[in-house]
Motif scaffolding. Structure first.
Motif, PDB file in Angstrom:
ATOM      1  N   GLY A   1       0.780  -1.232   0.000  1.00 49.53           N
ATOM      2  CA  GLY A   1       0.000   0.000   0.000  1.00 49.53           C
ATOM      3  C   GLY A   1       0.810   1.280   0.000  1.00 49.53           C
ATOM      4  O   GLY A   1       0.305   2.343   0.353  1.00 49.53           O
TER       5      GLY A   1
ATOM      6  N   ARG B   1       6.303   6.130   4.113  1.00 51.49           N
ATOM      7  CA  ARG B   1       5.409   6.171   2.961  1.00 51.49           C
ATOM      8  C   ARG B   1       6.210   6.625   1.746  1.00 51.49           C
ATOM      9  O   ARG B   1       6.756   7.719   1.716  1.00 51.49           O
TER      10      ARG B   1
ATOM     11  N   PRO C   1      -1.660   6.179  -2.075  1.00 54.92           N
ATOM     12  CA  PRO C   1      -2.628   5.285  -2.717  1.00 54.92           C
ATOM     13  C   PRO C   1      -3.031   5.783  -4.111  1.00 54.92           C
ATOM     14  O   PRO C   1      -3.222   4.975  -5.026  1.00 54.92           O
TER      15      PRO C   1
END
Length: 90
Positions: free
Chosen positions: A56, A63, A67
């Motif tokens: 994801g 991160r 998304p």
């Protein structure tokens, strides 16, 4: 060759300079901005970015991809006749 348009992409591709794999190991190549040509990595780095896709967008708590970006990766980017090969590609 005589049937090809000298200004067309097919002619320019066929008569362009021969590629030199050794060039990819030079500082000039590595510093150049060459879309779709100069992504450098090894099996470990490829596995790491694929891990970001599988998880994801996050790897080891960081991160790397949103998304929305992951969604764009799987959007069809091209669908039509290839200008060089003259065959339909997606």
């Amino acid at each position: 060759m005589a049937a090809l348009d000298p200004q067309g992409p097919r002619f320019k591709t066929v008569v362009g300079p021969l590629p030199n794999a050794e060039a990819a190991n030079t500082p000039d190549w590595r510093h150049a901005d060459l879309p779709a040509l100069n992504g450098h990595g090894n099996a470990r780095s490829v596995a790491r970015i694929l891990k970001a896709l599988a998880l994801g967008g996050t790897v080891d708590g960081v991160r790397l991809l949103s998304p929305d970006t992951i969604g764009v990766i799987f959007d069809e980017q091209s669908h039509g006749t290839d200008l060089i090969l003259d065959i339909p590609l997606r």
